[in-house]
Design a protein around this motif. Structure first.
Motif, PDB file in Angstrom:
ATOM      1  N   ILE A 216       0.746  -0.920  -0.249  1.00 29.57           N
ATOM      2  CA  ILE A 216      -0.246  -0.034   0.112  1.00 29.57           C
ATOM      3  C   ILE A 216       0.524   1.871   0.150  1.00 29.57           C
ATOM      4  O   ILE A 216       1.977   1.544   0.787  1.00 29.57           O
ATOM      5  CB  ILE A 216      -0.911   0.187   1.310  1.00 29.57           C
ATOM      6  CG1 ILE A 216      -0.977  -1.245   1.579  1.00 29.57           C
ATOM      7  CG2 ILE A 216      -2.196   0.801   1.292  1.00 29.57           C
ATOM      8  CD1 ILE A 216      -2.420  -1.916   0.980  1.00 29.57           C
ATOM      9  N   THR A 217       0.553   2.368  -0.871  1.00 27.07           N
ATOM     10  CA  THR A 217       1.638   3.569  -0.917  1.00 27.07           C
ATOM     11  C   THR A 217       0.292   4.428  -1.026  1.00 27.07           C
ATOM     12  O   THR A 217      -0.507   4.664  -0.886  1.00 27.07           O
ATOM     13  CB  THR A 217       2.326   3.412  -2.677  1.00 27.07           C
ATOM     14  OG1 THR A 217       0.688   4.003  -3.129  1.00 27.07           O
ATOM     15  CG2 THR A 217       3.556   2.505  -2.603  1.00 27.07           C
ATOM     16  N   LEU A 223       4.868  14.117   0.700  1.00 23.84           N
ATOM     17  CA  LEU A 223       5.615  12.485   1.162  1.00 23.84           C
ATOM     18  C   LEU A 223       5.189  11.587   0.232  1.00 23.84           C
ATOM     19  O   LEU A 223       4.312  12.071  -0.078  1.00 23.84           O
ATOM     20  CB  LEU A 223       4.393  12.379   2.671  1.00 23.84           C
ATOM     21  CG  LEU A 223       4.272  12.540   3.868  1.00 23.84           C
ATOM     22  CD1 LEU A 223       3.353  12.575   4.806  1.00 23.84           C
ATOM     23  CD2 LEU A 223       5.811  12.717   4.589  1.00 23.84           C
ATOM     24  N   GLU A 224       5.742  10.119   0.484  1.00 23.80           N
ATOM     25  CA  GLU A 224       5.799   9.158  -0.138  1.00 23.80           C
ATOM     26  C   GLU A 224       5.990   8.031   0.654  1.00 23.80           C
ATOM     27  O   GLU A 224       7.082   7.624   0.868  1.00 23.80           O
ATOM     28  CB  GLU A 224       7.292   9.025  -1.655  1.00 23.80           C
ATOM     29  CG  GLU A 224       6.866   9.568  -2.970  1.00 23.80           C
ATOM     30  CD  GLU A 224       7.661   9.493  -3.636  1.00 23.80           C
ATOM     31  OE1 GLU A 224       8.085   8.378  -4.196  1.00 23.80           O
ATOM     32  OE2 GLU A 224       8.068  10.527  -4.727  1.00 23.80           O
ATOM     33  N   LEU A 225       5.288   7.067   0.732  1.00 24.10           N
ATOM     34  CA  LEU A 225       5.439   5.965   1.667  1.00 24.10           C
ATOM     35  C   LEU A 225       4.971   4.734   1.179  1.00 24.10           C
ATOM     36  O   LEU A 225       3.888   5.089   0.099  1.00 24.10           O
ATOM     37  CB  LEU A 225       4.083   6.634   2.755  1.00 24.10           C
ATOM     38  CG  LEU A 225       4.274   8.093   3.642  1.00 24.10           C
ATOM     39  CD1 LEU A 225       3.362   7.729   4.691  1.00 24.10           C
ATOM     40  CD2 LEU A 225       6.052   8.205   4.388  1.00 24.10           C
ATOM     41  N   GLU A 226       5.437   4.019   2.318  1.00 22.27           N
ATOM     42  CA  GLU A 226       4.920   2.584   1.509  1.00 22.27           C
ATOM     43  C   GLU A 226       4.150   1.868   3.233  1.00 22.27           C
ATOM     44  O   GLU A 226       5.169   1.692   4.151  1.00 22.27           O
ATOM     45  CB  GLU A 226       5.526   1.610   0.913  1.00 22.27           C
ATOM     46  CG  GLU A 226       5.844   0.279   0.545  1.00 22.27           C
ATOM     47  CD  GLU A 226       6.477  -0.397  -0.671  1.00 22.27           C
ATOM     48  OE1 GLU A 226       7.587   0.793  -1.130  1.00 22.27           O
ATOM     49  OE2 GLU A 226       6.843  -1.329  -0.428  1.00 22.27           O
ATOM     50  N   GLY A 239       0.072  10.466  10.820  1.00 23.23           N
ATOM     51  CA  GLY A 239       1.187  11.832  10.961  1.00 23.23           C
ATOM     52  C   GLY A 239       0.884  12.542   9.813  1.00 23.23           C
ATOM     53  O   GLY A 239       1.842  13.426   9.052  1.00 23.23           O
ATOM     54  N   LEU A 240      -0.471  12.448   9.180  1.00 20.49           N
ATOM     55  CA  LEU A 240      -0.614  13.224   7.945  1.00 20.49           C
ATOM     56  C   LEU A 240      -1.085  14.545   8.313  1.00 20.49           C
ATOM     57  O   LEU A 240      -1.907  15.351   9.532  1.00 20.49           O
ATOM     58  CB  LEU A 240      -1.467  12.808   7.259  1.00 20.49           C
ATOM     59  CG  LEU A 240      -1.159  10.982   6.487  1.00 20.49           C
ATOM     60  CD1 LEU A 240      -2.232  10.804   5.441  1.00 20.49           C
ATOM     61  CD2 LEU A 240       0.053  10.657   6.067  1.00 20.49           C
ATOM     62  N   GLU A 245      -4.187  16.991  -0.323  1.00 20.22           N
ATOM     63  CA  GLU A 245      -4.614  15.597  -1.295  1.00 20.22           C
ATOM     64  C   GLU A 245      -3.402  14.532  -0.852  1.00 20.22           C
ATOM     65  O   GLU A 245      -2.342  14.659  -1.194  1.00 20.22           O
ATOM     66  CB  GLU A 245      -4.999  15.937  -1.667  1.00 20.22           C
ATOM     67  CG  GLU A 245      -6.619  16.796  -2.683  1.00 20.22           C
ATOM     68  CD  GLU A 245      -6.139  17.725  -4.048  1.00 20.22           C
ATOM     69  OE1 GLU A 245      -5.726  17.742  -4.478  1.00 20.22           O
ATOM     70  OE2 GLU A 245      -7.403  17.832  -4.001  1.00 20.22           O
ATOM     71  N   TYR A 246      -4.516  13.582  -0.720  1.00 17.16           N
ATOM     72  CA  TYR A 246      -3.350  11.857  -1.330  1.00 17.16           C
ATOM     73  C   TYR A 246      -3.954  11.086  -1.746  1.00 17.16           C
ATOM     74  O   TYR A 246      -4.931  10.996  -2.127  1.00 17.16           O
ATOM     75  CB  TYR A 246      -3.140  11.174   0.268  1.00 17.16           C
ATOM     76  CG  TYR A 246      -2.422  12.172   1.526  1.00 17.16           C
ATOM     77  CD1 TYR A 246      -1.154  11.627   1.426  1.00 17.16           C
ATOM     78  CD2 TYR A 246      -3.074  13.374   2.499  1.00 17.16           C
ATOM     79  CE1 TYR A 246      -0.620  13.065   2.315  1.00 17.16           C
ATOM     80  CE2 TYR A 246      -2.387  13.932   3.545  1.00 17.16           C
ATOM     81  CZ  TYR A 246      -1.514  13.913   3.353  1.00 17.16           C
ATOM     82  OH  TYR A 246      -0.407  15.101   4.256  1.00 17.16           O
TER      83      TYR A 246
END
Ligand code: SF4
Ligand code: SF4
Length: 279
Positions: A216-217, A223-226, A239-240, A245-246
């Protein structure tokens, strides 16, 4: 010069209220003039533990934010006080003089954090002193810090590079509580609650089986999280930033990938996300 203050790690706070109780024990009915007058029985929370609920059923979160006086460097309570009734000491502690402040209710209203309380009987504004009377007697810590069982509260001199508080401040991502008040609070926080996005992934053709270990990304807000879905098919990004918009991406071999656009006006539970198999 020194800047005595607190670093408060919200991620370590269990909401046990020991700090609040220790503060009450120290100040209720005890006169520490000229540092502070006795605290009354009701209505004063010099160390307040705020309970913050986030999200909702079935995935709620609860955070606790210990909230004392922030011992601000640009303190509006000092500006609002007549006759120097509120002042900053050389060590950075902001104190209310219980003699000079008598009758000065404006000091209560000047604080944007609402951590100054009015003592009706004494006609006096009152607040956290960082236990200045104890420190001046040689004690090393305020009562709240001594009472905290989890290490969520760290006291010390921010300007002393060898102090624990200065080292932690340099190493951790600290922030101000309500920076929009623009009063340069010296109390620093770690892990203040922000927004989170959560969801649960299932596969259309295997309805009784959790979709564990899927990639899941999340992209957006710089941010670029996985992450991976857990054994229940659940995932979470915490923590967003608010009102941002994500894009949440879900990948699973043999299934059509998904991109879900999310706006974090609130915390967002995407609920059950069903992946469709390729024919
Ligand atoms: S938190 Fe409020 S009472 Fe404390 S120094 Fe800042 S303005 Fe003054
Ligand atoms: S004593 Fe420590 S863990 Fe307990 S409420 Fe206060 S800050 Fe949180």
């Amino acid at each position: 010069m020194a800047r005595l203050s607190l670093l408060i790690d919200v991620t370590k706070c269990s909401g046990c209220f020991n700090c609040f109780l220790a503060c009450r024990d120290e100040y209720y009915d005890n006169d520490y003039s000229p540092y502070s007058a006795p605290q009354p029985l009701d209505g004063q929370f010099w160390m307040q533990v705020k309970e913050i609920e986030r999200g909702g059923y079935p995935k709620p979160k609860v955070d606790y934010i210990p909230t004392p006086c922030m011992h601000c460097e640009q303190a509006p309570c000092i500006d609002a006080a007549a006759d120097g009734a509120v002042y900053r000491r050389k060590d950075g502690i902001v104190l209310i003089d219980p003699e000079k402040a008598k009758g000065q209710k404006a000091i209560v209203h000047a604080c944007p954090y609402r951590v100054v309380f009015w003592n009706k009987d004494l006609e006096l504004p009152q607040k956290c002193t960082l236990c200045a009377h104890r420190l001046d007697e040689g004690e090393k810590q305020p009562r709240c810090v001594e009472a905290c069982p989890t290490g969520a509260l760290v006291f010390g001199d921010l300007d002393d590079p060898d102090s624990e508080i200065a080292k932690l401040s340099a190493a951790l991502k600290t922030e101000a509580y309500h920076p929009e008040y623009n009063v340069s609070p010296t109390v620093k926080y770690v892990g203040l609650p922000k927004r989170f996005i959560t969801g649960e992934v299932v596969r259309r053709d295997v309805p009784g089986e959790c979709a564990e270990g899927l990639k899941i990304t999340l992209e957006g807000g710089g941010l670029e999280l996985e992450t991976r879905s857990d054994s229940y098919g659940d995932f979470e990004f915490d923590g967003l930033e608010k009102n941002t918009e994500y894009s949440v991406g879900i990948e699973c071999e043999g299934y059509a990938s998904m991109i879900i656009e999310v706006f974090t006006q609130t915390d967002v539970d995407l609920g059950e996300i069903v992946l469709e198999p390729f024919d």
